[in-house]
Design a protein around this motif. Sequence first.
Motif, PDB file in Angstrom:
ATOM      1  N   SER A 426       0.834  -1.237  -0.035  1.00  0.00           N
ATOM      2  CA  SER A 426      -0.100   0.049   0.032  1.00  0.00           C
ATOM      3  C   SER A 426       0.811   1.276  -0.031  1.00  0.00           C
ATOM      4  O   SER A 426       0.422   2.238  -0.730  1.00  0.00           O
ATOM      5  CB  SER A 426      -0.884   0.111   1.151  1.00  0.00           C
ATOM      6  OG  SER A 426      -1.801  -1.091   0.981  1.00  0.00           O
ATOM      7  N   PHE A 427       1.958   1.282   0.884  1.00  0.00           N
ATOM      8  CA  PHE A 427       2.723   2.633   0.834  1.00  0.00           C
ATOM      9  C   PHE A 427       3.709   2.622   0.153  1.00  0.00           C
ATOM     10  O   PHE A 427       3.945   3.998  -0.261  1.00  0.00           O
ATOM     11  CB  PHE A 427       3.064   2.393   2.268  1.00  0.00           C
ATOM     12  CG  PHE A 427       2.033   2.821   3.647  1.00  0.00           C
ATOM     13  CD1 PHE A 427       1.060   3.573   3.248  1.00  0.00           C
ATOM     14  CD2 PHE A 427       2.111   1.876   4.596  1.00  0.00           C
ATOM     15  CE1 PHE A 427      -0.109   3.537   4.128  1.00  0.00           C
ATOM     16  CE2 PHE A 427       1.258   2.140   5.549  1.00  0.00           C
ATOM     17  CZ  PHE A 427       0.034   2.816   5.479  1.00  0.00           C
ATOM     18  N   TRP A 428       4.066   1.564  -0.325  1.00  0.00           N
ATOM     19  CA  TRP A 428       5.506   1.758  -1.481  1.00  0.00           C
ATOM     20  C   TRP A 428       5.071   1.240  -2.932  1.00  0.00           C
ATOM     21  O   TRP A 428       5.693   1.954  -3.844  1.00  0.00           O
ATOM     22  CB  TRP A 428       6.668   0.897  -1.047  1.00  0.00           C
ATOM     23  CG  TRP A 428       7.434   1.651   0.150  1.00  0.00           C
ATOM     24  CD1 TRP A 428       7.321   1.625   1.456  1.00  0.00           C
ATOM     25  CD2 TRP A 428       8.384   2.931  -0.359  1.00  0.00           C
ATOM     26  NE1 TRP A 428       8.234   2.508   2.223  1.00  0.00           N
ATOM     27  CE2 TRP A 428       8.822   3.190   1.120  1.00  0.00           C
ATOM     28  CE3 TRP A 428       8.731   3.503  -1.365  1.00  0.00           C
ATOM     29  CZ2 TRP A 428       9.689   4.350   1.324  1.00  0.00           C
ATOM     30  CZ3 TRP A 428       9.699   4.523  -1.172  1.00  0.00           C
ATOM     31  CH2 TRP A 428      10.062   4.876   0.298  1.00  0.00           C
ATOM     32  N   ILE A 429       4.476   0.345  -3.053  1.00  0.00           N
ATOM     33  CA  ILE A 429       3.900  -0.163  -4.219  1.00  0.00           C
ATOM     34  C   ILE A 429       2.783   0.737  -5.100  1.00  0.00           C
ATOM     35  O   ILE A 429       2.858   0.889  -6.183  1.00  0.00           O
ATOM     36  CB  ILE A 429       3.614  -1.665  -4.338  1.00  0.00           C
ATOM     37  CG1 ILE A 429       4.909  -2.174  -3.974  1.00  0.00           C
ATOM     38  CG2 ILE A 429       3.366  -1.859  -5.817  1.00  0.00           C
ATOM     39  CD1 ILE A 429       4.573  -3.928  -3.899  1.00  0.00           C
ATOM     40  N   VAL A 430       2.043   1.464  -4.189  1.00  0.00           N
ATOM     41  CA  VAL A 430       0.748   2.105  -4.630  1.00  0.00           C
ATOM     42  C   VAL A 430       1.153   3.508  -4.082  1.00  0.00           C
ATOM     43  O   VAL A 430       1.076   4.449  -4.981  1.00  0.00           O
ATOM     44  CB  VAL A 430      -0.343   1.655  -3.621  1.00  0.00           C
ATOM     45  CG1 VAL A 430      -1.637   2.396  -4.165  1.00  0.00           C
ATOM     46  CG2 VAL A 430      -0.698   0.247  -4.287  1.00  0.00           C
ATOM     47  N   GLU A 431       1.178   3.949  -2.941  1.00  0.00           N
ATOM     48  CA  GLU A 431       1.230   5.524  -2.265  1.00  0.00           C
ATOM     49  C   GLU A 431       2.124   6.072  -3.400  1.00  0.00           C
ATOM     50  O   GLU A 431       1.936   7.156  -3.528  1.00  0.00           O
ATOM     51  CB  GLU A 431       1.185   5.472  -1.134  1.00  0.00           C
ATOM     52  CG  GLU A 431       0.929   6.830  -0.407  1.00  0.00           C
ATOM     53  CD  GLU A 431       1.087   6.904   1.010  1.00  0.00           C
ATOM     54  OE1 GLU A 431       0.002   7.210   1.672  1.00  0.00           O
ATOM     55  OE2 GLU A 431       2.083   6.633   1.724  1.00  0.00           O
ATOM     56  N   ILE A 432       3.479   5.754  -3.079  1.00  0.00           N
ATOM     57  CA  ILE A 432       4.575   6.640  -3.541  1.00  0.00           C
ATOM     58  C   ILE A 432       4.624   6.849  -5.119  1.00  0.00           C
ATOM     59  O   ILE A 432       4.478   8.027  -5.638  1.00  0.00           O
ATOM     60  CB  ILE A 432       6.059   6.114  -2.944  1.00  0.00           C
ATOM     61  CG1 ILE A 432       5.848   6.116  -1.566  1.00  0.00           C
ATOM     62  CG2 ILE A 432       7.075   7.051  -3.677  1.00  0.00           C
ATOM     63  CD1 ILE A 432       6.068   7.459  -0.886  1.00  0.00           C
ATOM     64  N   PRO A 433       4.198   5.602  -6.020  1.00  0.00           N
ATOM     65  CA  PRO A 433       4.301   5.893  -7.222  1.00  0.00           C
ATOM     66  C   PRO A 433       3.028   6.754  -7.777  1.00  0.00           C
ATOM     67  O   PRO A 433       3.138   7.540  -8.664  1.00  0.00           O
ATOM     68  CB  PRO A 433       4.291   4.632  -7.683  1.00  0.00           C
ATOM     69  CG  PRO A 433       4.925   3.603  -6.861  1.00  0.00           C
ATOM     70  CD  PRO A 433       4.414   4.308  -5.460  1.00  0.00           C
ATOM     71  N   VAL A 434       1.888   6.442  -7.099  1.00  0.00           N
ATOM     72  CA  VAL A 434       0.895   7.227  -7.332  1.00  0.00           C
ATOM     73  C   VAL A 434       0.762   8.614  -7.069  1.00  0.00           C
ATOM     74  O   VAL A 434       0.336   9.450  -7.990  1.00  0.00           O
ATOM     75  CB  VAL A 434      -0.826   6.786  -6.825  1.00  0.00           C
ATOM     76  CG1 VAL A 434      -1.864   7.630  -6.774  1.00  0.00           C
ATOM     77  CG2 VAL A 434      -0.936   5.422  -7.091  1.00  0.00           C
ATOM     78  N   ALA A 435       1.366   8.939  -5.940  1.00  0.00           N
ATOM     79  CA  ALA A 435       1.702  10.300  -5.626  1.00  0.00           C
ATOM     80  C   ALA A 435       2.482  11.114  -6.440  1.00  0.00           C
ATOM     81  O   ALA A 435       2.185  12.146  -6.991  1.00  0.00           O
ATOM     82  CB  ALA A 435       2.436  10.659  -4.366  1.00  0.00           C
ATOM     83  N   TYR A 436       3.651  10.458  -7.163  1.00  0.00           N
ATOM     84  CA  TYR A 436       4.439  10.754  -8.033  1.00  0.00           C
ATOM     85  C   TYR A 436       3.644  11.084  -9.399  1.00  0.00           C
ATOM     86  O   TYR A 436       3.904  12.135  -9.919  1.00  0.00           O
ATOM     87  CB  TYR A 436       5.517  10.239  -8.361  1.00  0.00           C
ATOM     88  CG  TYR A 436       6.498  10.557  -9.291  1.00  0.00           C
ATOM     89  CD1 TYR A 436       7.418  11.549  -8.963  1.00  0.00           C
ATOM     90  CD2 TYR A 436       6.517   9.971 -10.811  1.00  0.00           C
ATOM     91  CE1 TYR A 436       8.421  11.995 -10.207  1.00  0.00           C
ATOM     92  CE2 TYR A 436       7.484  10.484 -11.529  1.00  0.00           C
ATOM     93  CZ  TYR A 436       8.422  11.627 -11.423  1.00  0.00           C
ATOM     94  OH  TYR A 436       9.213  12.078 -12.379  1.00  0.00           O
TER      95      TYR A 436
END
Length: 478
Positions: A426-436
């Motif tokens: 959730s936090f590294w595979i989803v959140e960070i890339p989606v935020a970028y």
Amino acid sequence: MQQNIKDKRTKIEGIDRLAQFIKLVKEALSGEERDYTNGNIRKALFMLAIPMVLEMIFESVFAVADIFFVSQLGDDAVATVGITESITTIVYAIGFGLSMATTALVARRVGEKKYSKAAKVSVQAIATGAIASVFIAFVGIFFSKDLLRLMGANSTIVNEMSGYASIILGSNMIIMLLFINNAIFRSAGDAALSMRVLIIANCLNIVLDPLLIFGLGPIPGMGVEGAAIATCIGRGVAVIYQFVLLFKGVGKIHIKKEHFTLRWKTIQKLINLSLGGIGQNIIATSSWIGLMRIMAEFGSAAIAGYTIAIRILIFILLPSWGLSNAAATLVGQNLGANQAERAEKSVWAAGKINVIFLGLIGVLFFLFPRFFIELFTLDQGIVENGIQALKIISCGFIFYGMGMVLLNAINGAGDTQTPTLLNLISFWIVEIPVAYLLAIQFGWNQDGVFYSIIIAEAVLTLIALYWFKTGRWKLKKV
């Protein structure tokens, strides 16, 4: 006439409900022993959650009190505290992981009514935390200047204020034991004892902070190092009080001389379980750093607004975390009592209450965000960014409410690996890339970061919900 009688009845019923509520609060704070493997589930959640919520609030007061007094010494002093806190996150991560492992094992033994075995596990947890803290203390005492320099501290902090880091890191065993001992109390259902411990620690810290920082009479002012000493004394006395309670058997756990034997199999089990908790903490913390790096692209006002919004959100989430911790304790104890269905019902009850509570708070934040942001600043650039952050992130409160209960429940069952994996997804595979992608590539700017938080939490909750419904957590042996 009939209307007057009806109004009086309604008033009397309201007074009765209020009286019952006050009575329940008093019972929850009394510290009396209770069996949470039978009886009304909602009452059990309430009795555990109230002291746990207060405990978390008192823990947060530590940081606020230190910053309040240290801020009067200037920017370098505040920076010293901030940088040292960032280094100390490793201590908190290990303490959090061991606390989670302790909760799973002790709660299970208490549910089985094997209180002597619960005491043995408690001793192993204390020993594990103490051993781990020795290595951190060595590094902190002898290499504090190097650590501060590595973190980018200026020469004034490194040469004149490194004593603060040396004291805090050198005495990290106090922090570790405070975490673990309170986990022992909570998992045994003695949450009120944990709360009392932190009340003592905070009261001492608040009194000693100004006394040791600025000095009074024959007591010399020690500056920022005085804040470190005050914190150590406050927490140290609290740890001594914890051991008094444990050795006297005030709660369900009574540590005796015969329990003082190292059991390497138990220690290995604690370490294996704690790795998941440590991983969860590090993954969540590092992902926040990643989001802050993306936020830095949009200027100081955006960062400041986001930071204030997050502080507000974290504070309002404290009651929910208390309820989630209560659910974890109930899961562990009821699985130990071979009541898997009651454990599951406890989680659904806690999840429902949490979703309703955070849903209402989310509506409040969405409708009146300016009021809350302006409690911290009147700078309109910061306020507007804070408003946007609070409005968008609060839309995901329903997901947060259910997600935190589910993850804590799975942890409470002794399965710390699954929540670690879910956090990583959730936090590294989803959140960070989606935020970028949303913020930088799609041009949504800081709003893209805010939306990525909702998306990540939604993914986390939905996967956790699927996993919980499979019932595999009920089969975990610890």
